[in-house]
Write a protein that holds these residues in place. Sequence first.
Motif, PDB file in Angstrom:
ATOM      1  N   GLY A 114       0.788  -1.227   0.000  1.00  9.55           N
ATOM      2  CA  GLY A 114       0.000   0.000   0.000  1.00  9.55           C
ATOM      3  C   GLY A 114       0.821   1.279   0.000  1.00  9.55           C
ATOM      4  N   ILE A 115       2.145   1.155   0.060  1.00  9.09           N
ATOM      5  CA  ILE A 115       3.016   2.337   0.053  1.00  9.09           C
ATOM      6  C   ILE A 115       3.692   2.419  -1.306  1.00  9.09           C
ATOM      7  N   GLY A 116       3.435   3.508  -2.016  1.00  8.27           N
ATOM      8  CA  GLY A 116       4.065   3.727  -3.312  1.00  8.27           C
ATOM      9  C   GLY A 116       5.319   4.572  -3.163  1.00  8.27           C
ATOM     10  N   ALA A 117       5.974   4.827  -4.276  1.00  7.40           N
ATOM     11  CA  ALA A 117       7.232   5.580  -4.258  1.00  7.40           C
ATOM     12  C   ALA A 117       7.040   6.996  -3.728  1.00  7.40           C
ATOM     13  N   LYS A 118       5.975   7.681  -4.183  1.00  8.77           N
ATOM     14  CA  LYS A 118       5.746   9.062  -3.743  1.00  8.77           C
ATOM     15  C   LYS A 118       5.456   9.133  -2.252  1.00  8.77           C
ATOM     16  N   THR A 119       4.651   8.200  -1.754  1.00  5.34           N
ATOM     17  CA  THR A 119       4.327   8.189  -0.321  1.00  5.34           C
ATOM     18  C   THR A 119       5.572   7.883   0.498  1.00  5.34           C
ATOM     19  N   ALA A 120       6.378   6.934   0.043  1.00  4.55           N
ATOM     20  CA  ALA A 120       7.615   6.590   0.751  1.00  4.55           C
ATOM     21  C   ALA A 120       8.555   7.791   0.814  1.00  4.55           C
ATOM     22  N   GLN A 121       8.662   8.521  -0.291  1.00  8.43           N
ATOM     23  CA  GLN A 121       9.513   9.716  -0.307  1.00  8.43           C
ATOM     24  C   GLN A 121       8.962  10.791   0.615  1.00  8.43           C
TER      25      GLN A 121
END
Length: 193
Positions: A114-121
């Motif tokens: 459920g965590i994408g690249a943008k959210t992780a950043q």
Amino acid sequence: MIAQLQGQLVEKNLTDVIIDCAGVGYFVEISLHTYSLIPDGDLVKLYTYMLVREDAHRLFGFMEKSEREVFKLLISVSGIGANTARTMLSSLDPSQIAQAIANGDVRTIQSVKGIGAKTAQRVILDLRDKILQVLEDPQISVLPSNRGREEALSALETLGYLRKQAQKVVDKILSSNPDASTEQLIKEALKQL
């Protein structure tokens, strides 16, 4: 606000527990990390965080104060709700999350469902300065940026090892030998995996 609960464990499930405190049964949502730490005895003490919304009042429980603090930081990030934060704490230990944020390790955070690249950043950007202030854990330190670390992790993943397992071993090697080359990291990691 309810800061902690101590009482008799009535029911224990993977995602929640019921604790009887002086005749009142509290339904407390927990992570898998907390589930694994709850003893099988009758008496249990949980640090709690109460989330009050228009449509619900939810109580989250944690065996460790550090996990509660990481949870509070995570839900302060735009796009991370209570369920996502609990999923993160179920997938990774609080110290792994803190280490990943402190080191800017997007791939580890992105490995959570459920965590994408943008959210992780966004998590890293918002919490990098705050995470080390909140946790007084001496085991959490910012590892020096090491290109060999990422190359070693990629190589170990290619060889079929899980990234989380490989990361623990590689970080342990780097803490004792920060100048290790990529080849040294891979060789040492293979001995320990």
